[in-house]
Design an enzyme around this catalytic site. Structure first.
Site, mmCIF file in Angstrom:
data_model
loop_
_atom_site.group_PDB
_atom_site.id
_atom_site.type_symbol
_atom_site.label_atom_id
_atom_site.label_comp_id
_atom_site.label_asym_id
_atom_site.label_seq_id
_atom_site.Cartn_x
_atom_site.Cartn_y
_atom_site.Cartn_z
ATOM 1 N N TYR A 189 -25.889 19.460 -26.167
ATOM 2 C CA TYR A 189 -24.487 19.880 -26.088
ATOM 3 C C TYR A 189 -24.208 20.551 -24.749
ATOM 4 C CZ TYR A 189 -25.983 24.704 -27.056
ATOM 5 O OH TYR A 189 -26.574 25.934 -26.983
ATOM 6 N N LYS A 220 -10.636 -3.856 1.881
ATOM 7 C CA LYS A 220 -9.560 -4.712 2.397
ATOM 8 C C LYS A 220 -10.069 -6.120 2.655
ATOM 9 C CE LYS A 220 -6.730 -2.553 4.857
ATOM 10 N NZ LYS A 220 -6.282 -1.680 5.955
ATOM 11 N N SER A 242 -30.702 27.382 -23.940
ATOM 12 C CA SER A 242 -29.368 27.184 -23.382
ATOM 13 C C SER A 242 -29.472 27.491 -21.894
ATOM 14 C CB SER A 242 -28.342 28.106 -24.044
ATOM 15 O OG SER A 242 -27.067 27.890 -23.487
ATOM 16 N N MET A 283 -7.944 5.987 8.677
ATOM 17 C CA MET A 283 -8.582 5.292 9.798
ATOM 18 C C MET A 283 -7.550 4.429 10.517
ATOM 19 S SD MET A 283 -12.374 4.485 8.332
ATOM 20 C CE MET A 283 -11.739 3.595 6.932
ATOM 21 N N CYS A 292 -24.630 26.466 -20.985
ATOM 22 C CA CYS A 292 -23.475 27.329 -21.239
ATOM 23 C C CYS A 292 -22.855 27.883 -19.964
ATOM 24 C CB CYS A 292 -23.849 28.483 -22.177
ATOM 25 S SG CYS A 292 -25.162 29.548 -21.547
ATOM 26 N N HIS A 300 2.948 7.595 3.312
ATOM 27 C CA HIS A 300 1.651 8.266 3.437
ATOM 28 C C HIS A 300 1.559 9.470 2.504
ATOM 29 C CE1 HIS A 300 -0.972 11.373 5.273
ATOM 30 N NE2 HIS A 300 -1.792 10.355 5.466
ATOM 31 N N ARG A 334 -5.218 -4.140 -3.449
ATOM 32 C CA ARG A 334 -6.309 -3.270 -3.897
ATOM 33 C C ARG A 334 -5.899 -2.703 -5.250
ATOM 34 N NH1 ARG A 334 -5.046 1.104 0.853
ATOM 35 N NH2 ARG A 334 -3.015 1.756 0.111
ATOM 36 N N ARG A 370 -7.618 -4.071 11.875
ATOM 37 C CA ARG A 370 -7.393 -3.047 10.854
ATOM 38 C C ARG A 370 -8.714 -2.612 10.241
ATOM 39 N NH1 ARG A 370 -2.999 -5.138 6.720
ATOM 40 N NH2 ARG A 370 -2.494 -2.925 6.547
ATOM 41 N N GLY A 420 -4.451 5.655 5.356
ATOM 42 C CA GLY A 420 -3.981 6.324 6.558
ATOM 43 C C GLY A 420 -5.020 7.100 7.316
#
Length: 915
Positions: free
Chosen positions: A887, A39, A799, A119, A867, A468, A352, A108, A117
């Site tokens: 992979y 902020k 693997s 804090m 895997c 909210h 933001r 704030r 919402g």
């Protein structure tokens, strides 16, 4: 624009005197989120851009960390705040809280990462019994002044002094009832003055002290309360949910107040530069006349669409549209904006990069590419695998017969079905019992977070897209419908009345559609998502909304596939799963679990094999199994023709193929009591007792089973080789890889490999077909990882079986511990996330990395894969890219997620290398 590159580096609690703890909005910029929070950094950025931002200053996250670590604010902080407050007062021509011409400020929170919402915020700091009169005179409006004062006492009492917020709400409702009005804007100055008196009595009774009249005391206490709010239960829970580090702290923004509650020419709103639900361009947001900002996000009064502001205040609307375009072009992204209009003057209170739904994320990323604001590499970083997974969830069948009972605002898409519950406690309790629930509220507040996490979806009767409930649900990927005004929610009686008088009681099934806003009674059938249909090859891009989404997904997936280094294979045990995986983009099979082929009708054959007393009995069982296994592999090689197929030899915990010992004991006892023949059951029971294991997962399984039961692995290798030869003779291209499970020492692998090589040579000689079958092993035991250099001498590939490796490294059984103590470990922060969901980089991951390096040191061309189900987890895919695996392999439905994240990992690595 200045980048402020010479700003002091943030210090630590042991060297606080040399650190600057307070920055004016004119000093920072958007790149200083670590120090100024999101902020504060963005308020500074808007100030630098020349946008109308009320003057103010930011207290850094470093000050918060010192306060949280020591319990006291840094020694220098008070003087710095005083100096910045003096400068602010001089600029505004007012003094904080002075009687005749008061300056009021908001205090704030503002962490690095958005935590909507979670804090605390306190508005109207500086109002007192004296200054309220000055504010009234200054504004020429008694009602406005007393409304602002009651708001301060209410917010300060709840946030700073810990007073139960319901007490203020009940007093407010009583005042409206006495006046016979329904909304607070209809209360007059005299009513609000009485309410202030009532609120102060509540503070005195509940907090044990008077509401502070000293404006500086108000501000200092509010600053400390914002610091403290970093460690509230709801903030901690949100950070765990969003995987935000706990050691960042929050900044505090002290901003001169501008007022949206000065009458009909004033108001407050939230705007998005694009629709956060769909990604479409247009005018999106909410506006509320004669209100302060908290009224919008709290959802306690229903807003009007932002587009109506053009009619209400054309000048402010046009200016806002221009600013929104400026911000989107500057940030090159969807922006979420909070603004206030004070008697026709527009002020920007926050911006933001906005939270968005999964579908919006993909659409916006491709739109910004088309507009030339970002390139494809950046677009790939704007989306993630978790969002793609959301897009693959089913949706409601629009042709199904369903009883629609309401419609609200489509705040966060998805199809959610569950039992209606009316408070967070019940949502959590029922969810833990295995029930699917929909949390139904008039409006949510931050205290509802745990219930929102537990629920399948959220339904509110108040609020809009910026409430909210909507903002938090979008951030979590939860289905949400807001502002369904025709539904009467009674949380005390735990019921909801729908149009026509029907009552939905707690526990009744309801369905909510976050894409359309529709609410239904009962359970509505679901159908596959268009994204799944696209991956299945049953849908192509076109003109409608779903097709636009498919087109966006297609473009980003194509770029990810071009960029990724990691190949993506599937865990699949039959031809049907293999074909589906191939449609989803699998580049082979990384794990075929042959034990799954022996369940059902073949279980008895395996049982006979394990319990055989003679070599003849064992040979008979193996001969019966061989053609069945060969048929399995022929089908699998056909489905994955031209692609590698890694076949793991039999690896069941032994108990999976034996009768249950308790059930068998009962059968024998009953037969004996009835004097019935039971020789076979008795023989079986004796064998089960002989082979019974206290911990089958660590017993006779994997390579151990192959070494103890002669011919078992030989039969499987022969079936693989004969199936490969048959496919080659049919002009196919089988690429079989034989994987030996649960190896802990190279000697085990060498013995099995020698026998496998012999069998393959026999099949080659018998069929005249040259077979190139590679043989490797799973690394799923810590000893295998620690001796990987030795094991690589006998293995052509590794693997990593990260499911078992996680169990053996941590020393717990997944089936047991997830239900017993994982919840407590997550709540206490011992786990940020389950180690079975995302790989434990420090423990299990370090073994994977070390084994990969040691294996390749011995055999440079060693193929490396994974895997376990970690192969489809977004964060884990990035780790596997970093340690150099070739992979990942995962379940078919996770393949698109793995492909996307492999592309993201590659482009992130390029960016790191470039930097």
């Amino acid at each position: 624009m200045s980048e402020n590159k010479d700003l002091p580096v943030a210090g630590t609690a042991t060297n606080v005197e040399a650190v600057k703890f307070v920055y004016d909005f004119t000093e920072g910029n958007k790149n200083l989120k670590d120090l100024l929070g999101g902020k504060g950094a963005n308020l500074a950025e808007m100030t630098n851009l020349g946008l109308p931002v009320p003057p103010g200053f930011t207290i850094t996250t470093e000050a918060c960390k010192v306060y949280l670590d020591s319990g006291e604010e840094p020694a220098a902080l008070r003087d710095e705040v005083s100096a910045h407050l003096d400068a602010l007062e001089e600029r505004m021509g007012k003094k904080l809280g002075q009687a005749d011409n008061p300056l009021l400020v908001s205090v704030r929170s503002g962490a690095k990462f958005s935590m909507p919402g979670m804090m605390d915020t306190v508005l109207n700091i500086g109002l007192s019994d004296k200054s309220v009169q000055g504010l009234a005179a200054q504004a020429g409006d008694d009602r406005f002044a007393w409304d602002s004062y009651r708001r301060l006492i209410q917010m300060f009492g709840k946030t700073v002094l810990g007073v139960d917020g319901d007490l203020f709400e009940e007093a407010l409702e009583a005042a409206k009832a006495a006046k016979k009005v329904t909304v607070d804007t209809e209360l007059e100055a005299a009513d609000l003055k009485k309410l202030v008196t009532r609120f102060k009595k509540i503070v005195k009774t509940e907090a044990g002290r008077d509401f502070p009249q000293d404006p500086r005391e108000q501000m200092d206490l509010a600053i400390h309360a914002v610091f403290d709010s970093w460690n509230t239960d709801r903030a901690k829970l949100y950070r765990r949910q969003e995987r935000i580090p706990h050691d960042l702290g929050t900044a505090v923004n002290v901003c001169s107040m501008v007022f949206g509650n000065l009458g009909p020419d004033s108001g407050t709103g939230v705007a998005f530069t694009r629709d956060p639900a769909s990604g479409h361009q247009g005018v999106y947001g909410d506006y509320l006349q004669n209100a302060q900002g908290e009224d919008v996000v709290a959802g306690i009064r229903n807003t009007v669409p932002l587009a109506e502001l053009e009619t209400i205040d054309k000048k402010s609307y046009d200016q806002l549209m221009q600013i929104m375009q400026t911000l989107e072009n500057h940030y090159k992204d969807l922006c979420d904006i909070e603004f206030t209009i004070e008697r026709g003057q527009l002020w920007m209170l926050q911006t933001r990069v906005g939270k968005r739904t999964a579908g919006a994320a993909f659409r916006i990323a491709t739109q910004l590419v088309d507009q030339g604001l970002i390139d494809e590499t950046e677009a790939l970083q704007r989306v993630n695998g978790a969002q793609l997974a959301q897009l693959m969830f089913p949706r409601f069948d629009e042709h199904a017969k369903a009883a629609q009972v309401g419609r609200g605002i489509a705040a966060s898409p998805g199809a959610a079905v569950g039992k209606a519950v009316f408070d967070s406690y019940t949502a959590v309790k029922w969810s833990r019992s295995g029930e699917k629930v929909i949390l139904v509220r008039r409006e949510t507040n931050p205290d509802d977070l745990d219930g929102m996490i537990a629920a399948e979806g959220i339904l509110t009767s108040r609020g809009g897209k910026t409430s909210h409930a909507a903002v938090v649900a979008r951030g979590m990927g939860k289905t949400c419908v807001c502002g369904a005004e025709e539904l009467e929610v009674d949380t005390k009686r735990r019921r909801m009345t729908v149009p026509g008088g029907h009552v939905v009681e707690e526990g009744d099934l309801i369905s909510i559609d976050g894409s359309s806003g529709k609410v239904y009674l009962g359970e509505v059938p679901v159908v596959p998502s268009p994204v799944v249909e696209y991956f299945e090859g049953r849908m192509h891009a076109g003109a409608n909304d779903a097709d636009e989404l498919v087109e966006a997904v297609h473009r980003i997936m194509a770029f990810a596939d071009r960029k990724r280094r990691l190949r993506v294979r599937a865990n699949a045990d039959n031809a049907e799963d293999a074909l589906r995986a191939r449609r989803f983009g699998a580049q082979g099979i990384g794990l075929c679990r042959t034990e799954h082929m022996f369940l059902g009708d073949r279980r008895e054959l395996v049982e006979r094999l394990i319990l055989a007393d003679t070599e003849a009995e064992r040979e008979d069982s193996l001969k019966a199994l061989l053609p069945l296994q060969k048929k399995d592999f022929v089908e699998l090689f056909s489905a994955m023709d031209g692609l590698p197929v890694t076949i793991r030899l039999l690896d069941p915990p032994l108990h999976e193929f034996l009768p249950d010992i308790t059930e068998l004991s009962v059968r024998v006892a009953l037969a004996e009591s009835r004097q019935e023949p039971h020789e076979n059951e008795l023989r079986l029971l004796q064998a089960v007792h002989r082979l019974h294991e206290q911990n089958p997962m660590l017993g006779l399984r994997g390579v151990r089973l192959g070494l103890v039961i002669p011919g078992l692995f030989t039969m499987q290798v022969r079936a693989i080789a004969e199936a490969a030869a048959e496919r080659k003779n049919a002009k196919g291209d089988p690429r079989a890889e034989i994987m030996i499970p649960l190896v802990g020492t190279v000697q085990e692998l060498e013995i099995v490999r020698e026998e496998a090589d012999r069998v393959v040579a026999e099949v080659e000689a018998a069929t005249g077909v040259s077979l190139k079958l590679s043989i490797g092993t799973m690394i799923e035991l810590p000893r295998a990882a620690l001796t990987a250099g030795q094991i690589a001498e006998a293995a052509e590939f590794f693997s990593f079986g990260t499911n078992d490796l996680t169990q053996t490294v941590w020393g717990f059984s997944r089936d047991d511990v997830e239900a017993s103590f994982f919840t407590a470990y997550l709540e206490k922060g011992i786990f940020g996330v389950s180690p079975f969901e995302t790989i434990d980089k420090d423990g299990v991951g370090s073994l994977v990395k070390a084994a990969a390096e040691a294996g390749r040191a011995t055999r440079p061309d060693l193929k490396l894969g994974v895997c376990g189900e970690h192969g489809g987890d977004p964060e884990s895919v990035h780790f596997f890219h970093e340690v150099g695996l070739d992979y990942v392999s995962c379940s078919p439905f996770r393949i698109p997620v793995a492909r996307l994240e492999a592309g993201r990992a590659a482009t992130q690595s390029e960016g790191s290398d470039h930097r």
